[in-house]
Design an enzyme around this catalytic site. Structure first.
Site, PDB file in Angstrom:
ATOM      1  N   ASN A  98       0.654  -1.295  -0.090  1.00 13.47           N
ATOM      2  CA  ASN A  98       0.036   0.072  -0.052  1.00 13.47           C
ATOM      3  C   ASN A  98       0.673   1.147  -0.011  1.00 13.47           C
ATOM      4  O   ASN A  98       0.443   2.321  -0.503  1.00 13.47           O
ATOM      5  CB  ASN A  98      -0.838   0.054   1.174  1.00 13.47           C
ATOM      6  CG  ASN A  98      -1.468   1.216   1.604  1.00 13.47           C
ATOM      7  OD1 ASN A  98      -2.203   1.947   0.976  1.00 13.47           O
ATOM      8  ND2 ASN A  98      -0.959   2.245   2.473  1.00 13.47           N
ATOM      9  N   TYR A 164       3.819   9.772 -11.035  1.00  7.53           N
ATOM     10  CA  TYR A 164       2.778   8.726 -10.085  1.00  7.53           C
ATOM     11  C   TYR A 164       2.138   7.765 -11.016  1.00  7.53           C
ATOM     12  O   TYR A 164       2.130   6.723 -10.780  1.00  7.53           O
ATOM     13  CB  TYR A 164       1.895   9.405  -9.411  1.00  7.53           C
ATOM     14  CG  TYR A 164       0.885   8.829  -8.573  1.00  7.53           C
ATOM     15  CD1 TYR A 164       1.090   8.288  -7.367  1.00  7.53           C
ATOM     16  CD2 TYR A 164      -0.469   9.039  -9.041  1.00  7.53           C
ATOM     17  CE1 TYR A 164       0.290   7.755  -6.682  1.00  7.53           C
ATOM     18  CE2 TYR A 164      -1.350   8.338  -8.280  1.00  7.53           C
ATOM     19  CZ  TYR A 164      -1.027   7.714  -6.946  1.00  7.53           C
ATOM     20  OH  TYR A 164      -1.848   7.105  -6.185  1.00  7.53           O
ATOM     21  N   ALA A 166       3.083   6.874 -14.051  1.00  6.90           N
ATOM     22  CA  ALA A 166       4.025   5.902 -14.699  1.00  6.90           C
ATOM     23  C   ALA A 166       4.043   4.729 -13.562  1.00  6.90           C
ATOM     24  O   ALA A 166       3.980   3.598 -13.916  1.00  6.90           O
ATOM     25  CB  ALA A 166       5.222   6.253 -14.996  1.00  6.90           C
ATOM     26  N   LYS A 168       2.148   3.643 -11.141  1.00  2.47           N
ATOM     27  CA  LYS A 168       0.878   3.085 -10.793  1.00  2.47           C
ATOM     28  C   LYS A 168       0.560   2.148 -11.803  1.00  2.47           C
ATOM     29  O   LYS A 168      -0.167   1.007 -11.667  1.00  2.47           O
ATOM     30  CB  LYS A 168      -0.298   3.888 -10.339  1.00  2.47           C
ATOM     31  CG  LYS A 168       0.007   4.524  -9.056  1.00  2.47           C
ATOM     32  CD  LYS A 168       0.056   3.547  -7.971  1.00  2.47           C
ATOM     33  CE  LYS A 168       0.205   4.326  -6.577  1.00  2.47           C
ATOM     34  NZ  LYS A 168       0.166   3.316  -5.355  1.00  2.47           N
TER      35      LYS A 168
HETATM   36  N1  LIG Z   1      -5.693   8.947  -1.176  1.00  3.65           N
HETATM   37  C1  LIG Z   1      -6.149   8.716  -2.486  1.00  3.65           C
HETATM   38  O1  LIG Z   1      -6.843   9.471  -2.900  1.00  3.65           O
HETATM   39  C2  LIG Z   1      -5.562   7.592  -3.066  1.00  3.65           C
HETATM   40  C3  LIG Z   1      -6.035   7.260  -4.260  1.00  3.65           C
HETATM   41  C4  LIG Z   1      -5.445   6.185  -5.066  1.00  3.65           C
HETATM   42  C5  LIG Z   1      -4.509   5.823  -4.762  1.00  3.65           C
HETATM   43  N2  LIG Z   1      -3.959   5.883  -3.607  1.00  3.65           N
HETATM   44  C6  LIG Z   1      -2.867   5.003  -3.182  1.00  3.65           C
HETATM   45  O2  LIG Z   1      -3.003   4.460  -1.772  1.00  3.65           O
HETATM   46  C7  LIG Z   1      -1.877   4.224  -1.164  1.00  3.65           C
HETATM   47  C8  LIG Z   1      -1.842   5.021   0.374  1.00  3.65           C
HETATM   48  O3  LIG Z   1      -2.152   6.309  -0.050  1.00  3.65           O
HETATM   49  P1  LIG Z   1      -2.662   7.343   1.192  1.00  3.65           P
HETATM   50  O4  LIG Z   1      -3.438   8.459   0.623  1.00  3.65           O
HETATM   51  O5  LIG Z   1      -3.349   6.574   2.256  1.00  3.65           O
HETATM   52  O6  LIG Z   1      -1.417   8.055   1.723  1.00  3.65           O
HETATM   53  P2  LIG Z   1      -0.871   8.804   3.120  1.00  3.65           P
HETATM   54  O7  LIG Z   1       0.391   9.674   2.712  1.00  3.65           O
HETATM   55  O8  LIG Z   1      -1.930   9.021   3.691  1.00  3.65           O
HETATM   56  O9  LIG Z   1      -0.438   7.430   3.703  1.00  3.65           O
HETATM   57  C9  LIG Z   1       0.728   6.657   3.254  1.00  3.65           C
HETATM   58  C10 LIG Z   1       1.591   5.970   4.416  1.00  3.65           C
HETATM   59  O10 LIG Z   1       2.753   5.254   3.566  1.00  3.65           O
HETATM   60  C11 LIG Z   1       3.874   5.580   4.441  1.00  3.65           C
HETATM   61  N3  LIG Z   1       5.170   5.806   3.634  1.00  3.65           N
HETATM   62  C12 LIG Z   1       5.573   6.792   3.042  1.00  3.65           C
HETATM   63  N4  LIG Z   1       6.582   6.607   2.529  1.00  3.65           N
HETATM   64  C13 LIG Z   1       6.941   5.392   2.848  1.00  3.65           C
HETATM   65  C14 LIG Z   1       8.484   4.681   2.714  1.00  3.65           C
HETATM   66  N5  LIG Z   1       9.371   5.129   2.063  1.00  3.65           N
HETATM   67  N6  LIG Z   1       8.250   3.738   3.637  1.00  3.65           N
HETATM   68  C15 LIG Z   1       7.464   3.115   4.065  1.00  3.65           C
HETATM   69  N7  LIG Z   1       6.254   3.757   4.273  1.00  3.65           N
HETATM   70  C16 LIG Z   1       6.180   4.889   3.710  1.00  3.65           C
HETATM   71  C17 LIG Z   1       3.466   6.790   5.352  1.00  3.65           C
HETATM   72  O11 LIG Z   1       4.180   7.359   6.390  1.00  3.65           O
HETATM   73  C18 LIG Z   1       2.110   6.702   5.475  1.00  3.65           C
HETATM   74  O12 LIG Z   1       1.615   5.933   6.681  1.00  3.65           O
HETATM   75  C19 LIG Z   1      -0.713   4.794  -2.078  1.00  3.65           C
HETATM   76  O13 LIG Z   1      -0.028   3.988  -2.705  1.00  3.65           O
HETATM   77  C20 LIG Z   1      -1.645   5.779  -2.831  1.00  3.65           C
HETATM   78  O14 LIG Z   1      -0.804   6.074  -4.238  1.00  3.65           O
HETATM   79  C21 LIG Z   1      -4.581   6.950  -2.607  1.00  3.65           C
END
Ligand SMILES: NC(=O)c1ccc[n+]([C@@H]2O[C@H](COP(=O)([O-])OP(=O)(O)OC[C@H]3O[C@@H](n4cnc5c(N)ncnc54)[C@H](O)[C@@H]3O)[C@@H](O)[C@H]2O)c1
Length: 269
Positions: A98, A164, A166, A168
């Site tokens: 994730n 991003y 690319a 995903k």
């Molecule tokens: N929020 C959205 O709208 C959305 C939409 C589509 C996809 N996503 C995907 O869902 C996933 C989570 O997104 P989110 O919105 O919860 O993000 P967020 O930034 O709220 O949380 C991300 C988590 O990942 C951790 N993290 C960041 N860099 C890290 C690293 N180098 N090593 C280990 N942990 C790390 C952070 O500390 C945090 O706990 C991501 O892959 C994101 O691309 C999110």
């Protein structure tokens, strides 16, 4: 609950790794898997103290959770995360990739540092943590589940997110590629493509990078856009947790190489 349904959706005696589970979508996923009975190892870059609210919340619900602090973009650390799950809980069944970063950056200003950081975490870490997970499950002679969190941006670009998108798009194809090879070991590999989800990461990027006028225009556009979504609300981390729960349990045993889009209908727009 009926025993068959319990068997299909319950995760008693299962062990899971959830990356980036300290907050946001990962927190929603870790919470759901733990509620279904799985022992969960959260691997995240923040300190255990910063992750404490998430860990305490899971424990208060009677869930089993452990924590490992690691920067997942450092591939040397990835086998150790798999080992930590096995050492802590005795076995391993589920991996949720994730953790991811997203930063708005117009293509005219895209730089190699942001490209490398994004690709290293969002794509390379997914490949090599999955590799370590698969090799461990082969040794243990049982199957398992890999769930990758991709994005609707793997299907349709939002704009100002080329690096991003690319990464995903890569996750989406990696899911299919790994699914094709890992099936013979009883391992399914699927991805969830979230739309807009209300998380600390989304709240933070709203303030980053873009010039003020462009940012305000984008925020106004986003607020208006949410109202026009078929389901008329932004997603919550639990919405993604619910899909992960399905993909982690027996109910999804004959599904591999697939994407579940969880976007409130955004792709219909
Ligand atoms: N929020 C959205 O709208 C959305 C939409 C589509 C996809 N996503 C995907 O869902 C996933 C989570 O997104 P989110 O919105 O919860 O993000 P967020 O930034 O709220 O949380 C991300 C988590 O990942 C951790 N993290 C960041 N860099 C890290 C690293 N180098 N090593 C280990 N942990 C790390 C952070 O500390 C945090 O706990 C991501 O892959 C994101 O691309 C999110």
């Amino acid at each position: 609950m009926n025993n068959i349904i319990q068997d299909l959706f319950g995760l008693q005696n299962k062990t899971a790794i959830v990356t980036g589970g300290a907050m946001g979508i990962g927190k929603g996923i870790a919470g759901r898997l733990a509620l279904a009975g799985a022992s969960v190892l959260i691997a995240d870059i923040v300190s255990e103290q910063e992750a404490a609210p998430t860990l305490d919340g899971i424990r208060q619900q009677g869930g089993k959770v452990a924590y490992i602090q690691a920067d997942l973009s450092n591939t040397a650390l990835l086998p150790g995360i798999v080992k930590a799950a096995v050492d802590t809980f005795g076995d391993l069944d589920i991996l949720v990739n994730n953790a991811g970063i997203f930063k708005y950056m117009p293509i005219t200003e895209l730089n190699e540092d942001l490209w490398d950081k994004t690709l290293n975490l969002n794509l390379k870490a997914v490949a090599f943590l999955s590799k370590a997970f698969i090799n461990t499950l082969i040794e243990k002679k049982h199957g398992g589940k890999i769930i990758n969190i991709s994005s609707i941006d793997s299907l349709k670009p939002t704009g100002n997110l080329a690096q991003y998108d690319a990464s995903k798009g890569g996750v989406r194809m990696l899911t299919r590629s790994f699914a094709k090879e890992a099936g013979k070991y009883g391992i399914t590999v699927n991805d969830i493509a979230p739309g807009g989800v209300n998380t600390p990461g989304v709240q933070k990027i709203a303030g980053d990078n873009l010039p003020k006028e462009q940012l305000e225009a984008m925020q106004a556009q986003t607020a208006q856009f949410i109202q026009t979504l078929p389901l008329q609300r932004i997603g919550e981390p639990d919405d993604i947790g619910n899909a992960a729960l399905f993909l982690a349990g027996k109910a999804s045993d004959y599904i591999t190489g697939s994407t579940i889009v969880v976007d409130g209908g955004l792709l219909l727009m």
